[in-house]
Design a protein around this motif. Structure first.
Motif, PDB file in Angstrom:
ATOM      1  N   VAL A   1       0.825  -1.210   0.000  1.00  0.00           N
ATOM      2  CA  VAL A   1       0.000   0.000   0.000  1.00  0.00           C
ATOM      3  C   VAL A   1       0.856   1.254   0.000  1.00  0.00           C
ATOM      4  O   VAL A   1       0.458   2.285  -0.559  1.00  0.00           O
ATOM      5  CB  VAL A   1      -0.993  -0.026   1.187  1.00  0.00           C
ATOM      6  N   ASN A   2       2.035   1.191   0.597  1.00  0.00           N
ATOM      7  CA  ASN A   2       2.935   2.334   0.495  1.00  0.00           C
ATOM      8  C   ASN A   2       3.285   2.623  -0.962  1.00  0.00           C
ATOM      9  O   ASN A   2       3.419   3.787  -1.366  1.00  0.00           O
ATOM     10  CB  ASN A   2       4.207   2.099   1.312  1.00  0.00           C
ATOM     11  N   LYS A   3       3.426   1.567  -1.757  1.00  0.00           N
ATOM     12  CA  LYS A   3       3.671   1.788  -3.188  1.00  0.00           C
ATOM     13  C   LYS A   3       2.417   2.293  -3.874  1.00  0.00           C
ATOM     14  O   LYS A   3       2.471   3.250  -4.667  1.00  0.00           O
ATOM     15  CB  LYS A   3       4.164   0.508  -3.864  1.00  0.00           C
ATOM     16  N   LEU A   4       1.285   1.678  -3.594  1.00  0.00           N
ATOM     17  CA  LEU A   4       0.030   2.086  -4.218  1.00  0.00           C
ATOM     18  C   LEU A   4      -0.261   3.560  -3.943  1.00  0.00           C
ATOM     19  O   LEU A   4      -0.618   4.321  -4.854  1.00  0.00           O
ATOM     20  CB  LEU A   4      -1.117   1.215  -3.696  1.00  0.00           C
ATOM     21  N   GLY A   5      -0.110   3.969  -2.694  1.00  0.00           N
ATOM     22  CA  GLY A   5      -0.439   5.337  -2.330  1.00  0.00           C
ATOM     23  C   GLY A   5       0.516   6.375  -2.889  1.00  0.00           C
ATOM     24  O   GLY A   5       0.112   7.477  -3.262  1.00  0.00           O
ATOM     25  N   SER A   6       1.791   6.033  -2.953  1.00  0.00           N
ATOM     26  CA  SER A   6       2.802   7.016  -3.365  1.00  0.00           C
ATOM     27  C   SER A   6       3.131   6.979  -4.849  1.00  0.00           C
ATOM     28  O   SER A   6       3.740   7.923  -5.368  1.00  0.00           O
ATOM     29  CB  SER A   6       4.093   6.791  -2.572  1.00  0.00           C
ATOM     30  N   LEU A   7       2.747   5.915  -5.547  1.00  0.00           N
ATOM     31  CA  LEU A   7       3.108   5.815  -6.958  1.00  0.00           C
ATOM     32  C   LEU A   7       2.545   6.964  -7.805  1.00  0.00           C
ATOM     33  O   LEU A   7       3.222   7.429  -8.728  1.00  0.00           O
ATOM     34  CB  LEU A   7       2.686   4.460  -7.524  1.00  0.00           C
ATOM     35  N   PRO A   8       1.318   7.450  -7.534  1.00  0.00           N
ATOM     36  CA  PRO A   8       0.862   8.605  -8.302  1.00  0.00           C
ATOM     37  C   PRO A   8       1.809   9.801  -8.200  1.00  0.00           C
ATOM     38  O   PRO A   8       2.022  10.516  -9.185  1.00  0.00           O
ATOM     39  CB  PRO A   8      -0.499   8.920  -7.680  1.00  0.00           C
ATOM     40  N   VAL A   9       2.391  10.003  -7.009  1.00  0.00           N
ATOM     41  CA  VAL A   9       3.358  11.090  -6.839  1.00  0.00           C
ATOM     42  C   VAL A   9       4.595  10.813  -7.680  1.00  0.00           C
ATOM     43  O   VAL A   9       5.136  11.705  -8.341  1.00  0.00           O
ATOM     44  CB  VAL A   9       3.735  11.252  -5.352  1.00  0.00           C
ATOM     45  N   MET A  10       5.054   9.552  -7.691  1.00  0.00           N
ATOM     46  CA  MET A  10       6.224   9.187  -8.490  1.00  0.00           C
ATOM     47  C   MET A  10       5.960   9.343  -9.978  1.00  0.00           C
ATOM     48  O   MET A  10       6.820   9.795 -10.732  1.00  0.00           O
ATOM     49  CB  MET A  10       6.654   7.748  -8.184  1.00  0.00           C
TER      50      MET A  10
ATOM     51  N   PHE B   1       1.586   5.679   3.260  1.00  0.00           N
ATOM     52  CA  PHE B   1       0.844   6.329   2.180  1.00  0.00           C
ATOM     53  C   PHE B   1      -0.309   5.428   1.756  1.00  0.00           C
ATOM     54  O   PHE B   1      -0.090   4.281   1.361  1.00  0.00           O
ATOM     55  CB  PHE B   1       1.763   6.547   0.979  1.00  0.00           C
ATOM     56  N   SER B   2      -1.530   5.921   1.838  1.00  0.00           N
ATOM     57  CA  SER B   2      -2.688   5.155   1.389  1.00  0.00           C
ATOM     58  C   SER B   2      -3.287   5.766   0.126  1.00  0.00           C
ATOM     59  O   SER B   2      -2.941   6.884  -0.268  1.00  0.00           O
ATOM     60  CB  SER B   2      -3.745   5.084   2.494  1.00  0.00           C
ATOM     61  N   TYR B   3      -4.197   5.034  -0.492  1.00  0.00           N
ATOM     62  CA  TYR B   3      -4.747   5.365  -1.819  1.00  0.00           C
ATOM     63  C   TYR B   3      -6.258   5.465  -1.713  1.00  0.00           C
ATOM     64  O   TYR B   3      -6.923   4.498  -1.304  1.00  0.00           O
ATOM     65  CB  TYR B   3      -4.345   4.254  -2.784  1.00  0.00           C
ATOM     66  N   CYS B   4      -6.814   6.608  -2.064  1.00  0.00           N
ATOM     67  CA  CYS B   4      -8.248   6.846  -1.911  1.00  0.00           C
ATOM     68  C   CYS B   4      -8.913   7.026  -3.269  1.00  0.00           C
ATOM     69  O   CYS B   4      -8.971   8.142  -3.808  1.00  0.00           O
ATOM     70  CB  CYS B   4      -8.484   8.082  -1.052  1.00  0.00           C
ATOM     71  N   LEU B   5      -9.418   5.941  -3.803  1.00  0.00           N
ATOM     72  CA  LEU B   5     -10.126   5.961  -5.078  1.00  0.00           C
ATOM     73  C   LEU B   5     -11.576   5.549  -4.894  1.00  0.00           C
ATOM     74  O   LEU B   5     -12.487   6.268  -5.286  1.00  0.00           O
ATOM     75  CB  LEU B   5      -9.430   5.032  -6.080  1.00  0.00           C
ATOM     76  N   SER B   6     -11.818   4.407  -4.260  1.00  0.00           N
ATOM     77  CA  SER B   6     -13.172   3.856  -4.132  1.00  0.00           C
ATOM     78  C   SER B   6     -14.036   4.694  -3.189  1.00  0.00           C
ATOM     79  O   SER B   6     -13.551   5.357  -2.281  1.00  0.00           O
ATOM     80  CB  SER B   6     -13.111   2.422  -3.605  1.00  0.00           C
ATOM     81  N   GLU B   7     -15.341   4.607  -3.417  1.00  0.00           N
ATOM     82  CA  GLU B   7     -16.328   5.296  -2.593  1.00  0.00           C
ATOM     83  C   GLU B   7     -17.514   4.370  -2.355  1.00  0.00           C
ATOM     84  O   GLU B   7     -17.609   3.308  -2.977  1.00  0.00           O
ATOM     85  CB  GLU B   7     -16.779   6.589  -3.279  1.00  0.00           C
TER      86      GLU B   7
END
Length: 390
Positions: free
Chosen positions: A93-102, A124-130
């Motif tokens: 999840v650290n990769k998932l959350g930060s990859l957009p920044v990369m 770093f977490s990733y917030c896409l789903s709702e």
């Protein structure tokens, strides 16, 4: 032909696997059952992974990270998942959350947040789903409105892995409802400490109980404009590009839990005796174990092939990321279920780890795109003629 190792790990990659396995055997696996039973964050694993620089191995060296390539990152996640799937969600999840920044962040944004992630100052977490936007991510309702030099965010994000534990969140929000996914969604970095950020109760889940899953509430969260990732309207594209890469890490996670279940089943089958001999000597059991081993290795090779494409950014990454995630997670569910069968009644009890592995494996077929969605993605890629030969 590619020079990226597809069928044999380099000495460096083998050394990484051995190093991660040593850490996991000593400081992750011993706590896996308690983490699951007590439904608590795997702090022992988090501390051990941070100390060994395995908590976010993908962060480039220029920002203080280990600079692991895509395959090395997969090896880390695979080995941690072999011991404890909940713990493997820390590097994943650290990769998932930060990859957009990369992938799309400004240099200033990269220096600010990737450096903090590498230093262990926050996950770093990733917030896409709702609540109403799962597979249909474009149906999100979270809004971001420009107000002078700031953006103000309002909405609810659901199924957020490691929510409240993480300090930083990549949040996708609608900035132009009329444009939808084609220019109407923008990505931002939100911090846990921002006023207006709060969290829901932990979801009561079938598996990965050590990894907290919560809703993230955004109530008039005001953030500076320099926290935008990429350009306004690029959010959906960034989100999809991110998933192309990180689905490979879910495949690695699935391979890891499948390997862990196979390892335990093999040991048990050799020791358990019925009718005067080890159950491993019965042909029915031999065939079952053979199929398990064959499918785990097939999933592993497909995952590593996808990791190579992720590292290079190949045109057929979308196909390979989807196929690796889909195939490996289906294998993980089958192999962990069969491991329970190998142990019989004992496998059905929490005194043995395979029932936990079976419960944990199920989520790999669901998150980062259900396997039904992955098959849609693969079919469209095939029909578009973008798949290439190995």
């Amino acid at each position: 032909m590619s020079d990226f190792p597809l069928f044999e790990l380099s000495e460096e990659h083998q050394a990484i696997r051995e190093a991660v396995r040593a850490v996991c055997d000593a400081k992750v696996a011993p706590y896996a059952a308690a983490v699951d039973e007590e439904v608590r964050y795997p702090q022992e694993a988090a501390d051990a992974l941070l100390a060994a620089d395995f908590h976010a191995p993908h962060v480039p060296e220029e920002y203080g990270g280990a600079g692991a390539d895509a395959l090395a990152t997969c090896l880390v996640i695979e080995e941690v998942a072999r011991a404890c799937v909940s713990s493997s969600l820390i590097p994943a999840v650290n990769k998932l959350g930060s990859l957009p920044v990369m992938l799309a962040g400004s240099e200033e944004l990269k220096k600010r947040y990737l450096s903090k992630l590498a230093a262990g100052e926050g996950g770093f977490s990733y917030c896409l789903s709702e609540p109403d936007a799962g597979s249909d991510a474009g149906g999100m309702k979270t809004r971001a409105v420009r107000d002078g030099d700031d953006w103000v965010l309002n909405g609810v994000k659901r199924w957020i892995t490691n929510a409240e534990v993480s300090e930083y969140y990549t949040v996708m929000a609608v900035t132009d409802a009329e444009k939808g996914t084609r220019g109407g969604i923008t990505a931002f970095v939100v911090e846990k400490s921002d006023e207006g950020v709060s969290f829901g109760a932990k979801e009561k889940k079938l598996g990965i109980k050590g990894s907290p899953t919560r809703e993230v509430y955004l109530d008039n969260v005001r953030i500076p404009a320099d926290r935008m990732i990429g350009e306004e309207g690029e959010g959906f594209s960034i989100a999809m590009r991110t998933l192309d890469h990180t689905r490979v890490t879910i495949a690695a996670q699935a391979v890891g839990v499948a390997q862990g279940a196979l390892d335990y089943a093999l040991g048990y089958a050799k020791e358990r005796r019925q009718f005067g001999k080890p159950i491993s000597s019965f042909q029915g059991m031999e065939f079952l174990l053979a199929d398990m081993g064959m499918k785990v290795e097939a999933a592993r090779q497909l995952t590593y092939a996808a990791a190579g494409r992720s590292e290079r950014g190949d045109d057929d990454l979308t196909f390979f990321g989807a196929s690796a995630k889909c195939f490996a997670s289906d294998v993980a569910m089958e192999v962990t279920t069969n491991a329970v069968q190998v142990l019989g009644g004992y496998g059905y009890t929490s005194d043995y780890p395979v029932e936990r592995m079976m419960r944990d494996a199920k989520i790999t077929q669901i998150y980062e795109g259900t396997n039904q969605v992955q098959r849609i993605v693969m079919a469209r890629q095939l029909l578009a003629g973008v798949q290439s030969e190995l």
